[in-house]
Motif scaffolding. Structure first.
Motif, short mmCIF file in Angstrom:
data_model
loop_
_atom_site.label_atom_id
_atom_site.label_comp_id
_atom_site.label_asym_id
_atom_site.label_seq_id
_atom_site.Cartn_x
_atom_site.Cartn_y
_atom_site.Cartn_z
N VAL A 193 7.35 -6.70 6.67
CA VAL A 193 6.87 -6.04 7.89
C VAL A 193 5.57 -5.30 7.59
CG1 VAL A 193 7.36 -4.33 9.68
CG2 VAL A 193 9.22 -5.78 8.79
N LEU A 194 4.56 -5.57 8.38
CA LEU A 194 3.30 -4.84 8.29
C LEU A 194 3.18 -3.94 9.51
CD1 LEU A 194 0.51 -4.28 7.04
CD2 LEU A 194 -0.35 -6.28 8.29
N TYR A 195 3.15 -2.64 9.27
CA TYR A 195 3.09 -1.64 10.35
C TYR A 195 1.68 -1.09 10.42
CZ TYR A 195 5.16 1.96 13.41
OH TYR A 195 5.50 2.75 14.48
N VAL A 230 8.50 -3.09 3.79
CA VAL A 230 7.57 -2.54 4.78
C VAL A 230 6.30 -2.06 4.12
CG1 VAL A 230 7.28 -0.86 6.64
CG2 VAL A 230 9.55 -1.79 6.17
N THR A 231 5.18 -2.43 4.73
CA THR A 231 3.88 -1.90 4.35
C THR A 231 3.30 -1.17 5.55
OG1 THR A 231 3.40 -3.67 2.76
CG2 THR A 231 1.52 -2.44 3.63
N PRO A 279 -0.16 7.95 3.96
CA PRO A 279 1.14 7.30 3.76
C PRO A 279 2.24 8.05 4.50
CG PRO A 279 0.56 8.59 1.82
CD PRO A 279 -0.62 8.66 2.75
N VAL A 280 3.33 7.35 4.78
CA VAL A 280 4.51 8.01 5.33
C VAL A 280 5.26 8.67 4.18
CG1 VAL A 280 4.70 6.46 7.30
CG2 VAL A 280 5.85 5.88 5.15
N GLY A 281 6.28 9.45 4.53
CA GLY A 281 6.96 10.24 3.52
C GLY A 281 7.86 9.45 2.58
N VAL A 323 8.22 2.81 0.87
CA VAL A 323 7.35 2.06 1.78
C VAL A 323 5.99 1.86 1.13
CG1 VAL A 323 6.22 2.11 4.04
CG2 VAL A 323 8.56 2.98 3.79
N HIS A 324 5.52 0.61 1.12
CA HIS A 324 4.20 0.32 0.56
C HIS A 324 3.11 0.91 1.46
CE1 HIS A 324 6.10 -2.38 -2.30
NE2 HIS A 324 6.71 -2.99 -1.30
#
Length: 235
Positions: A3-5, A38-39, A45-47, A51-52
């Motif tokens: 998944v690319l967010y 997930v990237t 960045p998220v916490g 997560v990449h």
């Protein structure tokens, strides 16, 4: 599943005030727990360290976010990450994402999250452009970019039934067929803001009782409700 967010952060200096970041910071750990790789492509960045992170630069203005998604960077990122699903936090970028997938030779599903609707509807179902997105008459172009994003997505996510009603009506008026790809996905509970009642100690003192009623919306497409002034007194 990869998944690319794609996350556009507008308040990098005050992340707690950025609704898009808050939503992603709560959602991507759940996706990771479900087994997704997930990237998050974002300026920050998220916490969750699982997560990449792919650092990006957010658009400098609200109009660049809608009209200048950066095709070169998108295509390069997609070639590198080879996603199976792309989540677009800025739904207006969905057509560019679709074109970048085509250019990179990657077949992926696009899910667009409508976290901000650049329009509203009156009680008489008249569509009104958002004044905050209508500088020098750009509101109509913003609306059409939103509609183009709806058309380019495989899944369209909104946060409430009212948003679903408005989005469906706007899609119909701009010639976009949503079919069965629209889903209501309320924002997850933010434990930093909402506490469990069991953990709250009631304050000392005597409570007062308030009575009053709330009238239903004037029409299904309108979120407006009228609330008579409550009458408060001793229980």
């Amino acid at each position: 599943m990869r998944v690319l967010y794609l996350l556009n952060v507008s308040n990098a200096s005050q992340l707690s005030a950025d609704s898009g970041y808050t939503f992603a910071d709560m959602l991507v750990p759940a996706l990771t727990d479900a087994g997704a790789e997930v990237t998050v492509a974002s300026p920050v960045p998220v916490g969750d360290t699982r997560v990449h992170f792919a650092p990006t630069t957010s658009p400098s203005t609200k109009y660049r976010a809608r009209f200048d998604p950066g095709m070169d960077a998108l295509a390069a990122l997609i070639r590198d990450r080879r996603p199976e699903v792309v989540v677009a936090n800025q739904i207006e970028a969905a057509p560019a994402i679709r074109a970048a997938l085509l250019e990179a030779g990657v077949d992926a599903l696009i899910a667009g999250y409508c976290h901000y609707l650049p329009f509203s509807f009156t009680d008489t179902d008249v569509l009104e452009l958002d004044p905050a997105m209508n500088d020098r008459g750009l509101g109509r172009s913003v609306l059409l970019a939103f509609a183009a994003g709806l058309g380019a997505c495989d899944r369209v996510l909104v946060h409430s039934s009212t948003a679903a009603s408005w989005t469906t009506a706007a899609a119909t008026r701009t010639g976009v067929e949503l079919g069965d790809k629209l889903y209501v996905v309320p924002a997850p509970r933010d434990v930093r803001l909402v506490r469990d009642p069991a953990d709250i100690t009631p304050p000392a003192g005597r409570a007062t009782a308030c009575t009053g009623t709330t009238a239903p919306p004037a029409s299904p497409s309108s979120p407006g409700v009228s609330s008579p002034t409550p009458r408060c007194g001793s229980p």
